[in-house]
Scaffold this motif. Structure first.
Motif, PDB file in Angstrom:
ATOM      1  N   ALA A 278       0.834  -1.212   0.000  1.00 37.11           N
ATOM      2  CA  ALA A 278       0.000   0.000   0.000  1.00 37.11           C
ATOM      3  C   ALA A 278       0.865   1.257   0.000  1.00 37.11           C
ATOM      4  O   ALA A 278       0.554   2.238  -0.707  1.00 37.11           O
ATOM      5  N   LEU A 279       1.972   1.232   0.752  1.00 40.11           N
ATOM      6  CA  LEU A 279       2.852   2.399   0.793  1.00 40.11           C
ATOM      7  C   LEU A 279       3.550   2.618  -0.552  1.00 40.11           C
ATOM      8  O   LEU A 279       3.685   3.756  -1.010  1.00 40.11           O
ATOM      9  N   ARG A 280       3.959   1.536  -1.195  1.00 39.35           N
ATOM     10  CA  ARG A 280       4.560   1.665  -2.533  1.00 39.35           C
ATOM     11  C   ARG A 280       3.538   2.214  -3.526  1.00 39.35           C
ATOM     12  O   ARG A 280       3.865   3.061  -4.362  1.00 39.35           O
ATOM     13  N   THR A 281       2.298   1.737  -3.436  1.00 38.63           N
ATOM     14  CA  THR A 281       1.250   2.241  -4.326  1.00 38.63           C
ATOM     15  C   THR A 281       1.007   3.723  -4.113  1.00 38.63           C
ATOM     16  O   THR A 281       0.811   4.485  -5.069  1.00 38.63           O
ATOM     17  N   LEU A 282       1.033   4.165  -2.855  1.00 37.57           N
ATOM     18  CA  LEU A 282       0.841   5.580  -2.555  1.00 37.57           C
ATOM     19  C   LEU A 282       1.962   6.425  -3.150  1.00 37.57           C
ATOM     20  O   LEU A 282       1.711   7.498  -3.725  1.00 37.57           O
ATOM     21  N   MET A 283       3.191   5.966  -3.035  1.00 39.36           N
ATOM     22  CA  MET A 283       4.318   6.714  -3.579  1.00 39.36           C
ATOM     23  C   MET A 283       4.264   6.751  -5.108  1.00 39.36           C
ATOM     24  O   MET A 283       4.566   7.773  -5.734  1.00 39.36           O
ATOM     25  N   VAL A 284       3.888   5.633  -5.732  1.00 36.60           N
ATOM     26  CA  VAL A 284       3.763   5.615  -7.198  1.00 36.60           C
ATOM     27  C   VAL A 284       2.681   6.590  -7.648  1.00 36.60           C
ATOM     28  O   VAL A 284       2.855   7.341  -8.626  1.00 36.60           O
ATOM     29  N   GLY A 285       1.541   6.611  -6.956  1.00 37.69           N
ATOM     30  CA  GLY A 285       0.489   7.563  -7.292  1.00 37.69           C
ATOM     31  C   GLY A 285       0.933   9.003  -7.130  1.00 37.69           C
ATOM     32  O   GLY A 285       0.573   9.869  -7.941  1.00 37.69           O
ATOM     33  N   THR A 286       1.744   9.284  -6.111  1.00 39.88           N
ATOM     34  CA  THR A 286       2.249  10.640  -5.917  1.00 39.88           C
ATOM     35  C   THR A 286       3.164  11.061  -7.058  1.00 39.88           C
ATOM     36  O   THR A 286       3.071  12.187  -7.572  1.00 39.88           O
ATOM     37  N   VAL A 287       4.047  10.149  -7.479  1.00 41.93           N
ATOM     38  CA  VAL A 287       4.949  10.456  -8.592  1.00 41.93           C
ATOM     39  C   VAL A 287       4.153  10.709  -9.870  1.00 41.93           C
ATOM     40  O   VAL A 287       4.428  11.660 -10.616  1.00 41.93           O
ATOM     41  N   LEU A 288       3.155   9.867 -10.140  1.00 43.12           N
ATOM     42  CA  LEU A 288       2.334  10.069 -11.328  1.00 43.12           C
ATOM     43  C   LEU A 288       1.547  11.372 -11.261  1.00 43.12           C
ATOM     44  O   LEU A 288       1.347  12.046 -12.276  1.00 43.12           O
ATOM     45  N   LEU A 289       1.115  11.745 -10.066  1.00 46.86           N
ATOM     46  CA  LEU A 289       0.394  13.007  -9.910  1.00 46.86           C
ATOM     47  C   LEU A 289       1.312  14.186 -10.208  1.00 46.86           C
ATOM     48  O   LEU A 289       0.891  15.167 -10.848  1.00 46.86           O
ATOM     49  N   VAL A 290       2.569  14.086  -9.788  1.00 45.78           N
ATOM     50  CA  VAL A 290       3.521  15.174 -10.043  1.00 45.78           C
ATOM     51  C   VAL A 290       3.820  15.291 -11.532  1.00 45.78           C
ATOM     52  O   VAL A 290       3.729  16.378 -12.126  1.00 45.78           O
ATOM     53  N   THR A 291       4.191  14.177 -12.167  1.00 42.26           N
ATOM     54  CA  THR A 291       4.541  14.238 -13.586  1.00 42.26           C
ATOM     55  C   THR A 291       3.326  14.558 -14.461  1.00 42.26           C
ATOM     56  O   THR A 291       3.415  15.366 -15.391  1.00 42.26           O
TER      57      THR A 291
END
Length: 383
Positions: free
Chosen positions: A357-370
């Protein structure tokens, strides 16, 4: 018969991947046949055939990309089959040819189904509404549809063969897992992003509209300048290529200091997966940016929207999403042994779920930034 024997042990996920490949090939074949039908319906000397064929290139490239990612998942999900083929005397080149042949067979099956529907509709069944789309009333040269439809399995097969590395066709030798991003790998995306931002600033300065003739975008997407369009393209590519490095840095950020077991597992796992998860996520980010930008302008001009560009956009987006899903399945299979080892050592299952879940949250944050930065570039430059 050989491929049918190999498919006997496929599970629902593998059969779904095969069916998705066939469906994508069928839709691209429909685009190609429509372009052929419109070209036959036009009078001699018409100039619309080439643009219609060029509009078929994005979905064809999307199918090739999905075929490449799906082919990479075969050795990872079925290592025992690689071992069996090697024991039977198959070398690296033959194993790659078999994987490419499976993907090409799926695309070929979809293309043949589309061709059959096309021929049936041409037999005075579609009616006058689709007469121009199918080229009804004009003799169909046999070589034309065969040549066009051969592009679909050929593109998918070549992409699949080129995606599987030599190491992945050896028993017990999965592909390399590099985790670092050297400076030379970061130079291209950072340079493209900086160039894109600079061009956008040039396009936004007062009086920039008078420097050159505006470019009228297709499908009612408005007008823009050369600098703005070039800046958006360069910036979007740079931000998309930065997805992988940003994932690696996010994993290192999670493991900074004295991390808890949850943070350590999530950070190390994300750092190890960044190089393999970055490319499909980068393509998905770029496709989403293009689709959302297009939808933004279509909302303002409903009369300019056509069902065919919408279907093409859906196909490209679906291939990008399916490629991400195939890569996630590949990574999950690759880390299954690590998870089983941790469970045998006494690690609580909730910690493993929490790390995911934490990895998924970080991936979503990166995608939101880019994705947000790409959308901001589009909103500033395309008007």
């Amino acid at each position: 018969m050989f491929y049918l024997r190999l498919a006997r042990g496929y599970r629902a996920l593998d059969l779904g991947r095969w069916l998705l490949t066939a469906l994508a090939g069928a839709v691209v074949a429909a685009f190609l046949l429509r372009a052929l039908g419109r070209a036959m319906s036009e009078p001699l000397g018409g100039t619309g055939a080439l643009p219609r064929l060029l509009w078929c290139l994005p979905p064809l490239a999307a199918v090739g990309w999905f075929a490449a990612v799906a082919a990479r998942a075969v050795p990872a999900r079925w290592p025992e089959r690689i071992t069996g083929l090697t024991a039977a005397g198959a070398g690296s080149a033959r194993i790659r040819a078999l994987i490419a042949g499976e993907v090409a067979l799926a695309c070929g099956a979809g293309s043949v189904l589309t061709l059959l529907v096309f021929l049936v509709l041409r037999n005075d069944i579609a009616g006058p509404a689709l007469a121009d789309e199918l080229g009804m009333g004009v003799p169909l040269p046999a070589a034309a549809p065969v040549t066009l439809l051969a592009l679909v399995p050929l593109t998918a097969g070549i992409a699949a063969a080129g995606a599987v590395s030599h190491a992945e066709t050896l028993p017990g030798r999965p592909g390399p897992e590099p985790t670092g991003f050297g400076p030379w790998r970061l130079a291209l995306p950072v340079g493209l992003a900086v160039i894109g931002l600079a061009l956008e600033l040039i396009a936004l300065r007062p009086g920039a509209a008078a420097d050159g003739r505006p470019i009228h975008l297709p499908a009612g997407l408005g007008t823009t300048s050369t600098a703005a369009l070039g800046g958006w393209i360069a910036g979007a590519l740079g931000l998309a290529l930065l997805t992988g490095p940003l994932l690696g840095w996010a994993g290192r950020l999670l493991a900074l200091g004295r991390p808890t077991p949850l943070r350590l597992l999530a950070g190390r796992g994300l750092t190890a997966q960044a190089r393999r998860l970055g490319p499909p996520l980068a393509v998905l980010t770029l496709v989403l940016a293009v689709v959302l930008t297009t939808v933004r302008y279509w909302i303002g001009e409903p009369g300019s929207a056509d069902v065919l560009p919408a279907i093409e956009a859906a196909l490209v987006l679906g291939c990008a999403v399916a490629a991400v899903a195939a890569r996630l399945a590949e990574l999950r299979t690759a880390r299954r042994g690590v998870a089983e080892t941790l469970l045998r050592l006494g690690v609580a299952p909730r910690i493993l779920f929490g790390a995911v879940a934490l990895r998924t949250l970080m991936v979503g944050t990166v995608l939101l930034v880019t994705g947000g930065a790409t959308a901001a570039l589009a909103a500033a430059g395309l008007r």
